[in-house]
Design an enzyme around this catalytic site. Structure first.
Site, PDB file in Angstrom:
ATOM      1  N   GLU A  38       0.820  -1.156  -0.095  1.00 45.40           N
ATOM      2  CA  GLU A  38       0.005   0.020   0.131  1.00 45.40           C
ATOM      3  C   GLU A  38       0.765   1.171  -0.089  1.00 45.40           C
ATOM      4  O   GLU A  38       0.318   2.311  -0.617  1.00 45.40           O
ATOM      5  CB  GLU A  38      -0.894   0.023   1.181  1.00 45.40           C
ATOM      6  CG  GLU A  38      -1.820  -1.038   1.149  1.00 45.40           C
ATOM      7  CD  GLU A  38      -2.606  -1.339   2.528  1.00 45.40           C
ATOM      8  OE1 GLU A  38      -3.621  -1.721   2.605  1.00 45.40           O
ATOM      9  OE2 GLU A  38      -2.177  -1.114   3.516  1.00 45.40           O
ATOM     10  N   THR A 116      -6.061  -0.098   2.286  1.00 43.30           N
ATOM     11  CA  THR A 116      -7.002  -0.790   1.788  1.00 43.30           C
ATOM     12  C   THR A 116      -8.078  -1.035   2.394  1.00 43.30           C
ATOM     13  O   THR A 116      -8.030  -1.152   3.898  1.00 43.30           O
ATOM     14  CB  THR A 116      -6.672  -1.794   0.966  1.00 43.30           C
ATOM     15  OG1 THR A 116      -6.023  -2.514   1.758  1.00 43.30           O
ATOM     16  CG2 THR A 116      -5.823  -1.444  -0.393  1.00 43.30           C
ATOM     17  N   LYS A 199     -14.772  -1.204   6.172  1.00 47.42           N
ATOM     18  CA  LYS A 199     -14.129  -2.242   7.148  1.00 47.42           C
ATOM     19  C   LYS A 199     -12.636  -2.459   7.042  1.00 47.42           C
ATOM     20  O   LYS A 199     -12.450  -2.951   5.781  1.00 47.42           O
ATOM     21  CB  LYS A 199     -15.037  -3.397   7.093  1.00 47.42           C
ATOM     22  CG  LYS A 199     -14.550  -4.698   8.112  1.00 47.42           C
ATOM     23  CD  LYS A 199     -15.107  -5.820   7.738  1.00 47.42           C
ATOM     24  CE  LYS A 199     -14.440  -7.021   8.389  1.00 47.42           C
ATOM     25  NZ  LYS A 199     -13.194  -7.637   7.982  1.00 47.42           N
ATOM     26  N   ASP A 200     -12.139  -2.180   8.071  1.00 52.34           N
ATOM     27  CA  ASP A 200     -10.626  -2.357   7.717  1.00 52.34           C
ATOM     28  C   ASP A 200      -9.765  -2.836   9.220  1.00 52.34           C
ATOM     29  O   ASP A 200     -10.706  -3.527  10.035  1.00 52.34           O
ATOM     30  CB  ASP A 200      -9.908  -0.965   7.553  1.00 52.34           C
ATOM     31  CG  ASP A 200      -9.425  -0.192   8.865  1.00 52.34           C
ATOM     32  OD1 ASP A 200     -10.109  -0.222   9.838  1.00 52.34           O
ATOM     33  OD2 ASP A 200      -8.509   0.682   8.544  1.00 52.34           O
ATOM     34  N   MET A 201      -8.696  -2.865   9.245  1.00 53.08           N
ATOM     35  CA  MET A 201      -7.926  -3.536  10.415  1.00 53.08           C
ATOM     36  C   MET A 201      -6.916  -2.696  11.332  1.00 53.08           C
ATOM     37  O   MET A 201      -6.480  -3.032  12.081  1.00 53.08           O
ATOM     38  CB  MET A 201      -7.048  -4.811   9.923  1.00 53.08           C
ATOM     39  CG  MET A 201      -7.845  -5.841   9.360  1.00 53.08           C
ATOM     40  SD  MET A 201      -6.963  -7.174   8.668  1.00 53.08           S
ATOM     41  CE  MET A 201      -6.231  -7.754  10.357  1.00 53.08           C
ATOM     42  N   GLU A 202      -7.123  -1.226  10.921  1.00 52.43           N
ATOM     43  CA  GLU A 202      -6.280  -0.369  11.548  1.00 52.43           C
ATOM     44  C   GLU A 202      -6.793   0.814  12.092  1.00 52.43           C
ATOM     45  O   GLU A 202      -6.515   1.576  13.067  1.00 52.43           O
ATOM     46  CB  GLU A 202      -4.871   0.007  10.537  1.00 52.43           C
ATOM     47  CG  GLU A 202      -4.076  -1.156  10.631  1.00 52.43           C
ATOM     48  CD  GLU A 202      -4.312  -2.010   9.518  1.00 52.43           C
ATOM     49  OE1 GLU A 202      -3.896  -3.189   9.545  1.00 52.43           O
ATOM     50  OE2 GLU A 202      -5.143  -1.525   8.411  1.00 52.43           O
ATOM     51  N   ASP A 225     -12.428  -4.965  -1.762  1.00 48.57           N
ATOM     52  CA  ASP A 225     -13.297  -6.151  -1.737  1.00 48.57           C
ATOM     53  C   ASP A 225     -14.451  -5.773  -1.055  1.00 48.57           C
ATOM     54  O   ASP A 225     -14.788  -4.787  -0.389  1.00 48.57           O
ATOM     55  CB  ASP A 225     -12.684  -7.362  -0.781  1.00 48.57           C
ATOM     56  CG  ASP A 225     -12.289  -6.959   0.395  1.00 48.57           C
ATOM     57  OD1 ASP A 225     -13.115  -7.292   1.607  1.00 48.57           O
ATOM     58  OD2 ASP A 225     -11.383  -6.482   0.701  1.00 48.57           O
TER      59      ASP A 225
END
EC number: 3.2.2.16
Length: 267
Positions: A38, A116, A199-202, A225
């Site tokens: 990224e 992303t 929706k992400d992870m960070e 996605d």
């Protein structure tokens, strides 16, 4: 007990300082980015160099790229590779740590968390869309006790940038963060309840630290996605990663060019 005297001037001074900070031209930007894939398009775009003697700490996997573009000092910070597995250190814990270390060491005027994400087509997200995030929440901190439940959700606003939003004509939406790429039934329930588009992870972890240290933060999230689509998340993510990171770089470049020469109140 504070001594008697001209206490009014002591109270007013921080307000003046805060106002001057808002009106001072932005000179330093830190990008917090989870994955090298990224980050590299942006690093290459601005011709940034990797720092060999990092101010973030010795013996750590964190990667720092630095350089100058027009009137801006630009730093891109990544959590680096997991020492045992050799893959990107994604998720909330590494993101929190590098955000804290970056603020302490680099003293940015503003943080941009770029990366992303998954998107919900029912909320208008499409593959390749780049969103400016309005606010962030967590969806995997379930604490069913009064007040602790609100703490778990952790709702925080992104720094308001109405002029940037209008100039770049970006989509806007709420971002929900959790430490899993997939979505459990419980996660889905909370994401829907919180009316999230992305929706992400960070993201929410970065927001927590930025709020703690009172640094403005904005979020640029590019959809790889569709969480509510037909394809498996991991498969669709990997399939679209290269194309979508190019779109992310393009938007991030426009954001930097917009920021240049402006102060926080101009955004």
């Amino acid at each position: 007990m504070a001594p008697h005297g001209d206490g009014l001037s002591d109270i007013e001074e921080p307000e003046v300082d805060a106002q001057s900070e808002i009106l001072r031209p932005i000179s330093s930007v830190v990008f917090v980015i989870a994955m090298q894939a990224e980050a590299l398009p942006l690093v290459n775009k601005f011709g940034l160099s990797e720092t060999t003697d990092s101010p973030l700490g010795k013996g750590l996997p964190w990667v720092l790229y630095h350089g100058v573009h027009k009137d801006l000092r630009i730093n891109v910070v990544c959590p680096g590779r997991d020492a045992a597995l050799g893959i990107d250190s994604v998720g909330t814990v590494p993101a929190s740590l590098i955000t804290f270390a970056s603020i302490q060491a680099l003293k940015p005027d503003i943080i941009i968390n770029a990366g992303t994400c998954g998107g919900f087509k029912v909320k208008g997200a499409n593959i390749g869309d780049v969103f400016l995030v309005s606010d962030v929440v967590f969806h995997d901190r379930r604490i069913p006790i009064p007040m602790f439940d609100l703490y778990g959700v952790g709702l925080r606003q992104a720094f308001s940038t109405p002029n940037l939003l209008k100039e770049l004509n970006l989509k806007i939406g709420r971002l929900s963060t959790g430490d899993s790429l997939d979505m459990s039934t419980q996660d889905e329930t909370l994401i829907i309840a919180n009316d999230a588009t992305l929706k992400d992870m960070e993201g929410a972890a970065v927001a927590y630290v930025a709020d703690l240290l009172k640094i403005p933060v904005v979020f640029l999230k590019a959809v790889t996605d569709l969480v509510d689509g037909d394809k498996p998340t991991a498969e669709e993510f990997l399939q679209n990663l290269t194309v979508v990171t190019a779109a992310l770089e393009g938007t991030a470049t426009k954001v930097i060019n917009f920021i240049n020469g402006r102060n926080l109140s101009d955004l």
